[in-house]
Design an enzyme around this catalytic site. Structure first.
Site, PDB file in Angstrom:
ATOM      1  N   LEU A 121       1.100  -1.185   0.475  1.00 11.60           N
ATOM      2  CA  LEU A 121       0.375  -0.382  -0.314  1.00 11.60           C
ATOM      3  C   LEU A 121       1.057   1.021  -0.093  1.00 11.60           C
ATOM      4  O   LEU A 121       2.316   1.045   0.714  1.00 11.60           O
ATOM      5  CB  LEU A 121      -0.772   0.093   1.029  1.00 11.60           C
ATOM      6  CG  LEU A 121      -1.662  -0.326   2.096  1.00 11.60           C
ATOM      7  CD1 LEU A 121      -2.584  -0.857   2.494  1.00 11.60           C
ATOM      8  CD2 LEU A 121      -3.181  -1.040  -0.263  1.00 11.60           C
ATOM      9  N   LYS A 122       0.676   2.236  -0.811  1.00 12.36           N
ATOM     10  CA  LYS A 122       1.191   3.359  -0.589  1.00 12.36           C
ATOM     11  C   LYS A 122       1.494   3.921   1.117  1.00 12.36           C
ATOM     12  O   LYS A 122      -0.208   4.181   1.591  1.00 12.36           O
ATOM     13  CB  LYS A 122       0.058   4.331  -1.353  1.00 12.36           C
ATOM     14  CG  LYS A 122       1.753   5.722  -2.207  1.00 12.36           C
ATOM     15  CD  LYS A 122       0.440   6.202  -3.596  1.00 12.36           C
ATOM     16  CE  LYS A 122       0.987   7.911  -3.667  1.00 12.36           C
ATOM     17  NZ  LYS A 122       0.895   8.534  -1.846  1.00 12.36           N
ATOM     18  N   GLU A 123       2.556   4.183   1.748  1.00  6.16           N
ATOM     19  CA  GLU A 123       2.685   4.996   2.765  1.00  6.16           C
ATOM     20  C   GLU A 123       2.255   5.920   2.926  1.00  6.16           C
ATOM     21  O   GLU A 123       2.077   6.955   2.605  1.00  6.16           O
ATOM     22  CB  GLU A 123       4.205   4.530   3.072  1.00  6.16           C
ATOM     23  CG  GLU A 123       4.460   3.521   2.786  1.00  6.16           C
ATOM     24  CD  GLU A 123       3.979   1.942   3.365  1.00  6.16           C
ATOM     25  OE1 GLU A 123       3.852   2.401   4.718  1.00  6.16           O
ATOM     26  OE2 GLU A 123       4.949   1.075   3.315  1.00  6.16           O
TER      27      GLU A 123
END
Ligand code: GDP
Ligand code: MG
Length: 804
Positions: A121-123
């Site tokens: 997931l995009k942090e």
């Protein structure tokens, strides 16, 4: 899952690192066509042998070039035990969204990458880098800095350090252990700091899940080499990091299907996500070798519209008014349809709340309209003069701010950099100002792509006025809000910063001397703060803006300028071709700060000349030039690059107690550092005492012709920092002043760094240093000092400064 494959490893090659450094160094010099890289030196926090590291920072936009010496976003260099250069920290190579650059077009991804594809997931925390130095100290950095910050707030890097200590303690190890391990591997650990107590991000990270999420381990090399996901997880488990989950997919077609599937709903595993990062191997072209490579996938239109529909439908079901600001017409139609369907089918609402039937309802609507989502988006763009990615003009920048936030400073800097238009409300006099202001802005757009509508717009009615006056007749114009965010909690600091700035306008000179004037100015500023209504993207009028760029009034205008440019570039990639270098930005800001003096009198009531109806540009030129002929020489200055001086000070203060650094912290925190740092050679006040020197300098200055012309260079050696509770100065020596014949008449040559408040004048550093010379800073004098180690010599520019 244990790390099964071979662990990636390579040692550093001194030659290669030297070449890298040479290329980075080379690019700190000014060259229009080249990229530019900023170096900042930091003391390695906690290093027993006082090691320092340099951080190298490119402009965000330069990563799209194909000639950078490294694509590492976040890179620090230092020296190894033999004194040879080494890479101390190595971030990931900068990665791009699908479609953003050629390499991330799906066609190219399919042709040139190799699986397995690891998706995470995009942090949404902040990135932390960790590595080991040769004296066994652990180096913990944020993207571009390390160690404590010069003010009261804790830095990202220090917050990271705290978490590292905590997790190491829990597994019975210490910093040295981790430092040695990482050094042995020639690696940088890359983690995300997720901690709501420290800083809130979009997703919630409560106490039980806060910490450092390890998501990568990079080898410290100029080229990008990184561990596969399973080995990252194994390292995380061994060293007490929280782990990052990776979803592994072998086939790129499947990756694409998966991502598009998530985009359909906008949620994954039951939570809203912004997008994914995908790790794999890629080659530059057919035939070349494969190496580690990342790209990202972010949700875009029409999916953002679908997400809006989903949220609105849920509001309907919950009996709340649906809120939306984009795709207004079609969303209204969709909601009409959804209402009808919900009324017809009793069970639908319940299912929908449980996330069933979301896509079905949407598709039914589209089918009835006989439209595809992409058609809707295309039609919307066609109605407003094109998609954002094609827009290259017709943009108005509308500040939302109060006095002293730096609106005009940013506007003048943008004008310098890009030749954009600027209309100052202050210059519009007489009756019916708002429509005339709007008209002047529209006139500027006739021959300029962007115009800055310089007015505070603190109140909603002002925003409504400009939006209404432009939206309806000119729907193709984009209005971008520059939102200098005034949070309620932040108001005191904002007051402090803006008042100091505005009062400092009269600091060394005459503008605001009388106490009554000060009161008046503060009163007017307070009026704006009281009338200020925060930007609210969910309601009228602010939902009428096309975009908003958030800025921080307490930040330096230099930082805000960079934010404005970077975000405009992201929003409208065709707006300008040549991205400015960081030196260009420095120059534009110092021009705006020092050369351009907006007349304060407009703000303190005297409305100025009455005949200001003419063209704005002319007025501005008049203002900038007219006084030049009359203004006499005020002093001769060796002007120094501010960042270099601040860096040297930062390093000096990094090694003293926080008590000792208190005044320095306060100067920074309250924005009391002088906007421009210089050594005064002689001031007009001393012209009678040194008539010959004054005459010589005056003549040189007159020959040079204008205030901007430099008379020469002068090297300045920074020796010690001296201060009391009122004022801080750096004692300097003019190195080979003889070469240029430059001399200072001051007893102690110095740079005034800053003063406690506007009531303390910079020239008082002469008194401070006189006392310091006499008493040598005895205990009761209140004078403190520290040395600047390592012969810091900085090249300055000699020029004459005119009185205001
Ligand atoms: P405006 O009222 O929002 O237009 O603010 P200005 O751009 O006129 O800035 C107010 C004053 O603060 C001016 O004297 C500027 O020169 C000064 N100023 C603006 N930005 C900075 C900054 O980043 N640092 C310092 N020290 N002064 C600044
Ligand atoms: Mg202004």
């Amino acid at each position: 899952m244990a790390g099964t494959g071979k662990i990636p490893y390579a040692s550093q090659d001194v030659q290669e690192v030297q070449t890298l450094l040479r290329n980075l160094e080379g690019s700190t010099k000014k060259d229009k066509k080249s990229f530019s890289c900023k170096r900042t030196t930091f003391a390695a926090h906690g290093s027993p042998s006082n090691l320092t590291v340099n951080s190298w920072r490119f402009q965000d936009w330069d990563y799209k070039r194909d000639d950078l010496p490294t694509y590492a976003r976040g890179i620090f260099t230092g020296k190894n035990e033999k004194g040879q250069p080494e890479i101390a920290i190595r971030g990931y190579d900068k990665f791009f969204n699908t479609g953003e650059v050629n390499a991330t077009k799906w066609k190219s991804i399919e042709a040139n990458t190799l699986g397995p594809y690891e998706l995470s997931l995009k942090e949404n925390g902040c990135i932390i880098f960790i590595s080991g130095l040769h004296d066994d100290s652990l180096l913990v950095c944020s993207k571009h800095s390390t160690g404590p910050r010069g003010d009261a707030d804790i830095s990202h890097a220090m917050a990271g350090e705290r978490w590292v200590d905590k997790q190491l303690k829990a597994i019975g190890k210490n910093r040295q252990d981790l430092a040695r391990e990482l050094r042995k591997r020639n690696a940088t650990a890359v983690a995300e700091l997720c901690d709501d107590d420290f800083e809130e991000h979009i997703l919630a990270y409560g106490k039980d899940v806060a910490g450092l999420y390890l998501h990568g381990i990079n080898i410290n090399l100029p080229e990008f080499m990184t561990y596969p996901g399973d080995q990252v997880q194994a390292f995380a488990a061994e060293w007490g990091f929280r782990r990052t989950d990776f979803l592994v997919i072998e086939d790129i077609k499947e990756v694409k299907t998966f991502l598009e599937g998530v985009a359909e709903t906008g949620s994954y595993n039951g939570r809203d996500v912004e997008g994914f990062v995908i790790r794999c191997k890629a080659r530059e072209k057919t035939g070349s070798h494969y190496s580690d490579w990342f790209f990202k996938y972010k949700f875009e239109e029409p999916y953002l519209m679908y997400r809006q529909w989903r949220e609105c439908t849920k509001s309907l079901i919950a009996g709340k008014p649906p809120r939306f600001k984009k795709h207004i017409k079609i969303t209204e139609e969709y909601l009409l349809y959804a209402r009808k369907r919900l009324a017809e089918h009793r069970g639908l609402a319940k299912d929908y709340q449980a996330n069933h039937g979301i896509i079905q309802l949407r598709d039914d609507f589209l089918k009835e309209k006989n439209l595809k989502g992409s058609d809707i988006i295309r039609q919307e763009y066609a109605a407003i003069g094109g998609a954002p990615q094609d827009v290259s003009n017709n943009i108005i920048l509308v500040p939302i701010a109060t006095i002293g936030c730096g609106k005009t400073t940013i506007a003048v800097a943008l004008q310098q950099l890009f030749g954009w238009g600027l209309v100052q409300n202050d210059n519009i006099m007489g009756k019916g100002r708002p429509p005339r202001f709007t008209k002047a802005v529209l006139d500027e757009l006739e021959d300029k792509p962007v115009c800055f509508a310089d007015r505070n717009n603190a109140g909603k009615h002002e925003r409504k006025q400009i939006l209404d006056d432009i939206r309806i007749p000119r729907p193709e114009i984009r209005l971008v809000a520059l939102n200098w965010v005034h949070s309620h909690e932040g108001l005191d600091k904002i007051r402090q910063v803006t008042q100091n700035r505005v009062l400092a306008r009269g600091d060394n000179h005459q503008t605001i001397q009388a106490a009554t004037d000060k009161k008046k100015v503060i009163g007017i500023m307070e009026g704006f703060i009281n009338r200020y209504e925060p930007f609210n993207p969910w309601s009228s009028p602010d939902d009428g803006f096309d975009n908003v760029i958030d800025l921080d009034p307490t930040q330096e205008s230099r930082a805000n300028l960079e934010t404005v440019i970077a975000q405009l570039h992201n929003l409208y990639p065709k707006l300008f071709n040549d991205m400015p270098t960081s030196e260009d930005l420095d120059d534009a800001i110092s021009f705006a700060l020092s050369e351009y003096r907006p007349g304060l009198r407009h703000e303190i009531g005297d409305r100025g000349p009455k005949n200001n109806r003419g063209n704005q540009k002319q007025q501005q030129e008049n203002r900038a030039q007219a006084p030049k002929k009359k203004r006499p020489l005020e002093y001769m200055s060796v002007t120094l690059p501010k960042n270099d001086v601040l860096n040297a000070m930062g390093i000096a203060f990094a090694s003293v107690s926080s008590e000792k650094a208190k005044f320095w912290r306060e100067l920074q925190q309250f924005n009391r550092v002088q906007p421009e740092l210089h050594v005064t050679l002689i001031h007009r006040a001393s012209s009678a005492a040194y008539p010959d020197l004054w005459r010589r300098y005056s003549e040189m200055h007159a020959e040079a012709g204008s205030a901007e012309n430099k008379l020469g260079d002068c090297k300045v050696l920074l020796e010690r920092i001296v201060w009391d509770g009122r004022i801080m100065a750096i004692v300097v020596r003019l190195v080979d002043g003889g070469a240029g014949g430059w001399e200072s008449v001051n007893k102690v040559s110095h740079i005034t760094v800053g003063t406690r408040g506007p009531e303390v004048k910079p020239k008082e550093s002469n008194d401070l240093l006189e006392k310091w010379l006499e008493g040598g800073g005895g205990d009761d004098s209140g004078i403190e000092e520290i040395a600047i180690e390592g012969r810091q010599i900085i090249q300055g520019t000699v020029k004459g400064v005119l009185s205001r």
